[in-house]
Design a protein around this motif. Structure first.
Motif, mmCIF file in Angstrom:
data_model
loop_
_atom_site.group_PDB
_atom_site.id
_atom_site.type_symbol
_atom_site.label_atom_id
_atom_site.label_comp_id
_atom_site.label_asym_id
_atom_site.label_seq_id
_atom_site.Cartn_x
_atom_site.Cartn_y
_atom_site.Cartn_z
ATOM 1 N N ASP A 180 39.099 1.234 49.619
ATOM 2 C CA ASP A 180 39.676 2.708 49.635
ATOM 3 C C ASP A 180 40.958 2.858 49.493
ATOM 4 O O ASP A 180 41.845 1.763 49.268
ATOM 5 N N PHE A 181 41.673 3.973 49.691
ATOM 6 C CA PHE A 181 43.102 4.244 49.520
ATOM 7 C C PHE A 181 43.762 3.500 50.612
ATOM 8 O O PHE A 181 44.974 3.183 50.422
ATOM 9 N N GLN A 213 41.110 17.019 53.744
ATOM 10 C CA GLN A 213 42.443 17.154 53.748
ATOM 11 C C GLN A 213 42.988 16.242 55.105
ATOM 12 O O GLN A 213 42.536 16.357 56.054
ATOM 13 N N GLN A 214 44.235 15.743 54.805
ATOM 14 C CA GLN A 214 44.821 14.804 55.844
ATOM 15 C C GLN A 214 45.142 15.706 56.920
ATOM 16 O O GLN A 214 45.720 16.767 56.914
ATOM 17 N N HIS A 240 49.929 10.578 60.198
ATOM 18 C CA HIS A 240 49.818 10.529 59.028
ATOM 19 C C HIS A 240 50.943 10.887 57.943
ATOM 20 O O HIS A 240 50.807 11.077 56.744
ATOM 21 N N SER A 252 51.353 9.811 51.961
ATOM 22 C CA SER A 252 50.826 10.378 50.674
ATOM 23 C C SER A 252 51.585 11.512 50.450
ATOM 24 O O SER A 252 52.105 12.437 51.352
ATOM 25 N N ASP A 256 45.694 16.272 50.091
ATOM 26 C CA ASP A 256 44.337 16.423 49.465
ATOM 27 C C ASP A 256 44.021 14.964 49.320
ATOM 28 O O ASP A 256 44.488 14.225 48.866
ATOM 29 N N PHE A 257 42.619 14.793 49.792
ATOM 30 C CA PHE A 257 41.922 13.441 49.529
ATOM 31 C C PHE A 257 40.320 13.882 49.166
ATOM 32 O O PHE A 257 39.942 14.953 49.243
ATOM 33 N N ILE A 274 38.547 6.798 51.860
ATOM 34 C CA ILE A 274 39.062 8.045 50.840
ATOM 35 C C ILE A 274 39.634 7.271 49.689
ATOM 36 O O ILE A 274 39.776 6.425 49.482
ATOM 37 N N SER A 313 42.828 9.053 47.259
ATOM 38 C CA SER A 313 43.926 10.129 47.052
ATOM 39 C C SER A 313 43.862 11.101 45.977
ATOM 40 O O SER A 313 43.401 10.449 44.754
ATOM 41 N N GLN A 363 46.254 13.619 43.692
ATOM 42 C CA GLN A 363 47.588 13.757 43.715
ATOM 43 C C GLN A 363 47.668 15.093 42.642
ATOM 44 O O GLN A 363 46.624 15.611 42.134
ATOM 45 N N ALA A 413 47.776 3.527 50.238
ATOM 46 C CA ALA A 413 48.607 4.336 50.917
ATOM 47 C C ALA A 413 49.854 3.399 51.554
ATOM 48 O O ALA A 413 49.937 2.421 51.430
#
Length: 139
Positions: free
Chosen positions: A19-20, A36-37, A43, A47, A51-52, A87, A89, A91, A137
């Protein structure tokens, strides 16, 4: 226009992937839900957006109704076998042809742009998504 815990789609990985966050995810089918993160010190700076998409094993995530954040994280942890959800990501969508691919060389990301459809109220609208398909990330 999405709600945390809302189903966005499904994906099948024919072989093991990551994953990311570079967490291993076994081959299989996963339900994709919007997430959402968290806004906390752990965190910050990972990013450009909050939004994820969280992935959970389809064999365990059978109900398409929107779930709350706590249940979303718990379900998605099953995809990685770790203390963190699996997750992808999202953008800021830049538009253009769908599907299309662009590179963000300074981050070593490859982003896929797609436009799906979503119901909002009584109408169907376009939903552009830019997904980081290759990359990780910030450390």
């Amino acid at each position: 226009p999405l709600t945390v815990g809302q189903v966005v789609g499904a994906i099948r990985f024919p072989k093991k992937t990551s994953d990311f966050r570079e967490q291993d995810m076994p081959a299989g089918v996963y339900v994709i839900r919007y997430a959402q993160q968290p806004v906390d010190g752990a965190h910050v700076g990972t990013s450009p957006t909050r939004d994820f998409l969280a992935l959970s094993p389809a064999a365990k995530d059978r109900d398409p109704k929107t779930i709350d954040y706590k249940d979303l994280v718990a379900a998605s942890k099953d995809s990685t076998g770790t203390a963190h959800p699996g997750i992808m990501s999202l953008q800021r969508a830049e538009g253009g042809a769908s599907p299309s691919v662009r590179e963000v060389s300074d981050k070593e990301w490859v982003i896929v742009h797609v436009v799906g459809k979503m119901k909002q109220g009584g109408s169907v609208k376009d939903l552009p998504l830019d997904l980081v398909m290759v990359g990780k990330a910030a450390e």
